[in-house]
Design a protein around this motif. Structure first.
Motif, PDB file in Angstrom:
ATOM      1  N   TRP A 121      37.957  44.856  37.988  1.00  0.00           N
ATOM      2  CA  TRP A 121      38.500  45.655  39.099  1.00  0.00           C
ATOM      3  C   TRP A 121      40.022  45.708  39.077  1.00  0.00           C
ATOM      4  N   TRP A 124      41.363  48.879  37.674  1.00  0.00           N
ATOM      5  CA  TRP A 124      41.189  50.076  38.476  1.00  0.00           C
ATOM      6  C   TRP A 124      41.944  49.991  39.793  1.00  0.00           C
ATOM      7  N   GLY A 125      42.573  48.855  40.079  1.00  0.00           N
ATOM      8  CA  GLY A 125      43.267  48.664  41.343  1.00  0.00           C
ATOM      9  C   GLY A 125      44.652  49.263  41.390  1.00  0.00           C
TER      10      GLY A 125
END
Length: 135
Positions: A121, A124-125
């Motif tokens: 993640w 994609w943060g």
């Protein structure tokens, strides 16, 4: 580019899909050609936390986006040098903490192929850079 209205939503979505598919295909080819595929995956290192990695990825991506917007806004012969230096600086700064991906698709491809999703993640943060979009 979507936020700056220099790219339509359809082209933006197509660009994201194309980048993710290309990253997966390239990662599959690299896994087939290389004896050890663990080096392909970008991971949060033991040096920091996932929050630290996210902060460095965000910073690295922002400075790359800033360089890309500046290089495209003013057509200068040194644009390639500016973008290359920005990528190198981002990779050197964020690399020890997150692998210095600066592109979520670059992290997604190896994750799909290897099945290693540890702290994925983080990739994609952060926002995408203009150089990650088509056209």
């Amino acid at each position: 580019l979507l936020c700056a209205r220099k790219l339509s939503a359809l082209r933006g979505a197509a660009g994201v899909l194309a980048q993710c598919a290309g990253a997966a295909l390239a990662s599959a080819a690299a896994c087939a050609a290389l004896p050890d595929d663990t080096g392909l995956v970008t991971r949060v290192s033991a040096v920091g936390t996932a929050g630290t990695a996210l902060a460095w990825e965000t910073f690295a991506t922002f400075q790359l986006a800033l360089a890309a917007f500046a290089a495209t806004e003013h057509a200068i012969p040194q644009a390639g040098l500016a973008l290359g230096s920005s990528v190198a600086a981002g990779a050197l700064a964020a690399g020890p903490f997150s692998g210095g991906s600066m592109n979520p698709a670059r992290s997604l491809g190896p994750a799909i192929v290897t099945g290693v999703w540890d702290d994925h993640w983080v990739s994609w943060g952060h926002p995408r850079t203009p150089s990650e979009s088509p056209g």
